[in-house]
Structures are given as structure tokens and as C-alpha cells.
Write a protein that holds these residues in place. Structure first.
Motif, short mmCIF file in Angstrom:
data_model
loop_
_atom_site.label_atom_id
_atom_site.label_comp_id
_atom_site.label_asym_id
_atom_site.label_seq_id
_atom_site.Cartn_x
_atom_site.Cartn_y
_atom_site.Cartn_z
N HIS A 1 3.22 -14.60 6.75
CA HIS A 1 2.70 -15.55 5.77
C HIS A 1 3.76 -16.54 5.31
CE1 HIS A 1 -1.14 -13.50 5.37
NE2 HIS A 1 -0.48 -12.36 5.38
N ASP A 2 3.30 -17.74 5.00
CA ASP A 2 4.16 -18.78 4.45
C ASP A 2 4.27 -18.54 2.94
OD1 ASP A 2 5.39 -21.07 3.53
OD2 ASP A 2 4.14 -22.44 4.70
N ILE A 3 5.47 -18.28 2.45
CA ILE A 3 5.67 -17.98 1.04
C ILE A 3 5.20 -19.13 0.16
CG2 ILE A 3 8.06 -18.82 1.10
CD1 ILE A 3 6.62 -15.97 -1.09
N ARG A 4 5.26 -20.37 0.68
CA ARG A 4 4.84 -21.52 -0.11
C ARG A 4 3.35 -21.47 -0.42
NH1 ARG A 4 7.42 -25.90 3.86
NH2 ARG A 4 6.45 -24.39 5.27
N ALA A 5 2.55 -20.98 0.53
CA ALA A 5 1.11 -20.86 0.30
C ALA A 5 0.81 -19.84 -0.79
CB ALA A 5 0.40 -20.48 1.60
N ILE A 6 1.59 -18.76 -0.82
CA ILE A 6 1.39 -17.73 -1.85
C ILE A 6 1.82 -18.27 -3.21
CG2 ILE A 6 1.95 -15.38 -2.57
CD1 ILE A 6 2.52 -14.73 0.36
N ARG A 7 2.93 -19.03 -3.25
CA ARG A 7 3.35 -19.64 -4.50
C ARG A 7 2.29 -20.60 -5.04
NH1 ARG A 7 8.57 -21.93 -2.15
NH2 ARG A 7 9.90 -20.12 -1.80
N ASP A 8 1.68 -21.37 -4.15
CA ASP A 8 0.73 -22.39 -4.57
C ASP A 8 -0.56 -21.79 -5.13
OD1 ASP A 8 2.51 -24.32 -3.81
OD2 ASP A 8 1.54 -24.75 -1.89
N ASN A 9 -1.01 -20.66 -4.55
CA ASN A 9 -2.28 -20.09 -5.00
C ASN A 9 -2.27 -18.57 -4.84
OD1 ASN A 9 -4.93 -19.64 -5.77
ND2 ASN A 9 -5.73 -21.38 -4.61
N PRO A 10 -1.54 -17.88 -5.71
CA PRO A 10 -1.43 -16.42 -5.58
C PRO A 10 -2.77 -15.71 -5.78
CG PRO A 10 -0.45 -17.19 -7.64
CD PRO A 10 -0.71 -18.40 -6.83
N ALA A 11 -3.62 -16.23 -6.65
CA ALA A 11 -4.91 -15.57 -6.90
C ALA A 11 -5.77 -15.59 -5.64
CB ALA A 11 -5.63 -16.25 -8.06
N ALA A 12 -5.78 -16.72 -4.93
CA ALA A 12 -6.58 -16.83 -3.71
C ALA A 12 -6.03 -15.89 -2.64
CB ALA A 12 -6.56 -18.27 -3.20
N PHE A 13 -4.71 -15.74 -2.58
CA PHE A 13 -4.11 -14.84 -1.60
C PHE A 13 -4.52 -13.40 -1.89
CE2 PHE A 13 -0.54 -12.24 0.00
CZ PHE A 13 -0.56 -12.63 1.33
N ASP A 14 -4.44 -12.98 -3.14
CA ASP A 14 -4.84 -11.62 -3.51
C ASP A 14 -6.32 -11.40 -3.23
OD1 ASP A 14 -2.35 -10.78 -4.31
OD2 ASP A 14 -2.66 -11.26 -6.42
N ALA A 15 -7.15 -12.41 -3.50
CA ALA A 15 -8.58 -12.27 -3.27
C ALA A 15 -8.89 -12.10 -1.78
CB ALA A 15 -9.32 -13.50 -3.82
N ALA A 16 -8.14 -12.83 -0.95
CA ALA A 16 -8.34 -12.72 0.50
C ALA A 16 -7.96 -11.33 1.00
CB ALA A 16 -7.53 -13.79 1.22
N LEU A 17 -6.84 -10.79 0.53
CA LEU A 17 -6.43 -9.45 0.95
C LEU A 17 -7.37 -8.39 0.39
CD1 LEU A 17 -2.52 -9.41 0.79
CD2 LEU A 17 -4.03 -9.89 2.72
N ALA A 18 -7.94 -8.65 -0.79
CA ALA A 18 -8.89 -7.69 -1.38
C ALA A 18 -10.11 -7.52 -0.48
CB ALA A 18 -9.31 -8.17 -2.76
N ARG A 19 -10.48 -8.55 0.24
CA ARG A 19 -11.61 -8.44 1.17
C ARG A 19 -11.32 -7.44 2.27
NH1 ARG A 19 -13.18 -13.75 3.75
NH2 ARG A 19 -14.98 -12.47 4.37
N ARG A 20 -10.05 -7.23 2.57
CA ARG A 20 -9.65 -6.22 3.55
C ARG A 20 -9.49 -4.84 2.92
NH1 ARG A 20 -7.06 -7.02 8.50
NH2 ARG A 20 -6.93 -9.15 9.28
N GLY A 21 -9.65 -4.76 1.59
CA GLY A 21 -9.46 -3.51 0.90
C GLY A 21 -8.05 -3.26 0.45
N ASP A 22 -7.21 -4.30 0.47
CA ASP A 22 -5.81 -4.16 0.07
C ASP A 22 -5.62 -4.53 -1.39
OD1 ASP A 22 -5.17 -3.41 2.62
OD2 ASP A 22 -4.52 -5.39 3.27
N ALA A 23 -4.67 -3.86 -2.03
CA ALA A 23 -4.36 -4.13 -3.44
C ALA A 23 -3.66 -5.47 -3.57
CB ALA A 23 -3.48 -3.01 -3.98
N PRO A 24 -3.73 -6.10 -4.76
CA PRO A 24 -3.03 -7.38 -4.97
C PRO A 24 -1.52 -7.20 -4.85
CG PRO A 24 -3.91 -6.52 -7.04
CD PRO A 24 -4.49 -5.67 -5.95
N VAL A 25 -0.88 -8.15 -4.19
CA VAL A 25 0.57 -8.05 -3.96
C VAL A 25 1.32 -9.31 -4.34
CG1 VAL A 25 0.33 -6.37 -2.07
CG2 VAL A 25 0.31 -8.84 -1.56
N SER A 26 0.60 -10.35 -4.74
CA SER A 26 1.28 -11.63 -4.96
C SER A 26 2.35 -11.53 -6.04
CB SER A 26 0.27 -12.73 -5.31
OG SER A 26 -0.35 -12.46 -6.56
#
Length: 334
Positions: free
Chosen positions: A2-27
Motif C-alpha cells: 500500500h501507498d502510505i500517502r493514500a492511507i494518510r489522505d483517507n484513513p477511514a476509507a482504508f479501514d472500511a475497505a479492510l473491514a469488508r475483508r473481515g480485518d480490524a482497523p489498522v490505520s
């Protein structure tokens, strides 16, 4: 990765995307480590500037004959040099930790991937051909009389251990012919370029194609530190690594027929009959390198290439889109 810049820009969206896989928030953990790394880099740069400033003053003190000031500044430079080295080492360690953390996070699913927990939630897209109806009880591939004599697991076990096979005669010939048919079709009719890549690859190639660190235990590593490829996706994809590629050069479409090797750790007793889940197998692979905005269309093109192979062989099939819980680690859509 993953590009760290994308996570910095929208951490909530990143966590939501991983949650769809059943993963806990990590941002929050990722960004905390990223912030510590950036702070250490900034501190090292400040200390480096102080060191450079003091270094210039050392010469001036020496020239003026101020021996006390000269000694003070020289000691200061030495202290700053040690401080900079320590900070740079800490920043490098934090950077390695961040890289490892990002490499262990799965890809985010595409918007159209169905949510689900396992293969029971996969969605059928279409079917082709009719299911065959036999006037006899079908048997496993290794139980067919015309096949069994040329598919020798006992001799393979003597040579290499369990989960290998020796093919001979007509079975070996059709095995080779099927691979040749697939490669020729992809090259002659589907516009792919045939590649004969190495099957021993470096750590960098495995990391760069999402096979490390997650799948290290499923792969074979030589004493010299190279890996036997679990799939030719690794060398085919890594052809493009470390290159700045002109847009006009894309898309690049590759196919390869290679040996593949997997330890299949943890799969004992699960679909391992006959030639399934063996440690060594052969595969005809397709890899495309293209622009991000053309990625979805390219995947559909590759899917049609694969479906066409089955249609030419007259094999009925189902096309399904895997749900978020059944997708592979590096997949955005399967």
C-alpha cells in the motif's frame, strides 16, 4: 504494498475497505508508526544542519587562534555526528517496520466485489456448456483405467516424497500438449508475448509480488537465498519493476508455461487427492501490465482468454466473482 500517502489522505476509507475483508482497523497504528518515522527523519535533518553549522565554525575558531573555542566546537561536531548517526539508524529501523506492516496488509477489494465470509458467498456471473450426464459412476482423475497406469505416485514418493507424481506415456504427452495449446492460443490469437522466465527469484521479486512476507512458509527457499516460484506471476510481474514505463509502451501482456513450487503448508487432508495441491506442478500464466484506469477492462479481457480455452476444449464451466472473504491476499477482484 500500500501507498502510505493514500492511507494518510483517507484513513477511514482504508479501514472500511479492510473491514469488508473481515480485518480490524489498522490505520491508526500505521499512521502512528509513520508519524514517528517522519519525526525521526526531521530530527536527524535538524541535527545534521547543526553539525554542518558547527563544522564551519571549527575552521574559523582554528584560524582565529581561539584554541578553547576550537576544542569546544570540535567536540560539539563529534557529538552531533554521533547524534545524527543514531537518529538515522532509528529512522531506518522505523521505516523497515512500516514497510513490513504495509506488506502484511491485504489489498483493498474493488467496489463491485460482493461482501461475504467464504466460498458460499461467491456470486455466479454466468455458465457455459451443459453439465455432462454420465451413464456410469464418474471416478477421480487418477482412478481412470487409461490414466492410472501412467500416473505413478508411488515412484514419485520414492524419488521425492509425498505429493509428487511421475507422468509417462500418453498422460505425459497430453499434459505437455495442453500447455502447448494454451500458450499457442494466447500468443497467436490473444496477443500475449511468450516469456520463458527464471523459476528461481530473489527476495525483492517475492516481496514485490505480494508473496512475502505472508506466504513465506508456503514457498521453498534455497540455501543461497533464492526462492522457487510459487507461480510465474512473480517473474512476469517483476519484469516491470524499477522501470519508468512510457504510456505508449502499455499494455504489456505476457504468458509463460513454467514449473511452480509450493509447500502447501497446512493443507493436509484438504483437496490433496491425486494431482491436486502437489508440491510441484505446471501452469500457463497470464500477466498484464497496464494503466490503472484500464485495469478493470484488462482483467475482463484476461478472463475471456481463460474462458475461451475451456470453450475450445468443450469443458463446461461456471464463472464466479469471489466474495471479500474468499479472495486472495493480493487480489482486488477475482
Amino acid at each position: 504494498m500500500h501507498d502510505i500517502r493514500a492511507i494518510r489522505d483517507n484513513p477511514a476509507a482504508f479501514d472500511a475497505a479492510l473491514a469488508r475483508r473481515g480485518d480490524a482497523p489498522v490505520s491508526s497504528d500505521v499512521l502512528a508508526l509513520d508519524a514517528a518515522r517522519r519525526a525521526k527523519i526531521a530530527a536527524a535533518e535538524t541535527a545534521q544542519a547543526d553539525q554542518n553549522k558547527a563544522s564551519k565554525s571549527v575552521g574559523a575558531a582554528k584560524a582565529s587562534g581561539d584554541e578553547a573555542e576550537f576544542e569546544r566546537l570540535r567536540a560539539l561536531v563529534a557529538d552531533k555526528k554521533a547524534e545524527v548517526a543514531a537518529m538515522q539508524a532509528e529512522a531506518k529501523e522505523l521505516d523497515a517496520q512500516l514497510t513490513d506492516m504495509l506488506a502484511r496488509l491485504p489489498n483493498v477489494p474493488a467496489d463491485d466485489v460482493p461482501d461475504g465470509q467464504d466460498e458460499g458467498d461467491n456470486v455466479e456471473v454466468r455458465t457455459w456448456g451443459g453439465k455432462p450426464n454420465f451413464d456410469f459412476d464418474p471416478v477421480e482423475h487418477f482412478e481412470i483405467k487409461g490414466v492410472a497406469a501412467s500416473m505413478d505416485f508411488e515412484t514419485a514418493a520414492k524419488i521425492s516424497g509425498s505429493r509428487f507424481v511421475v507422468l509417462s506415456g500418453a498422460v505425459a504427452r497430453i499434459h505437455r500438449a495442453l500447455a502447448q495449446f494454451m500458450v499457442d492460443t494466447h500468443v497467436d490469437e490473444n496477443g500475449l508475448t511468450e516469456v520463458n522466465p527464471p523459476v528461481l527469484v530473489t527476495d525483492a521479486a517475492m516481496y514485490g509480488t505480494d508473496k512475502l512476507p505472508k506466504f513465506g512458509e508456503d514457498s521453498y527457499r534455497t540455501e543461497e537465498g533464492r526462492w522457487l516460484v510459487p507461480t510465474s506471476e512473480v517473474p512476469l510481474t517483476y519484469i516491470a519493476a524499477d522501470h519508468v514505463i512510457e504510456e505508449s509502451y502499455l499494455p504489456r501482456r505476457y504468458t509463460a508455461h513454467t514449473l511452480c513450487f509450493r509447500s502447501e503448508a497446512g493443507s493436509a487432508g484438504r483437496d490433496t487427492a491425486g494431482m491436486l495441491r502437489q508440491h510441484q506442478f505446471e501452469k500457463v500464466e497470464m500477466v498484464s501490465v497496464t494503466l490503472p484506469e484500464e485495469s478493470d477492462a484488462e482483467q475482463q479481457r484476461m478472463l475471456r482468454c481463460a474462458e475461451d480455452i475451456l470453450e475450445r476444449l468443450g469443458i463446461a464451466y461456471r464463472t464466479v466473482i469471489l466474495c471479500t472473504g474468499d479472495m486472495g491476499f493480493g487480489a482486488r477482484r477475482t
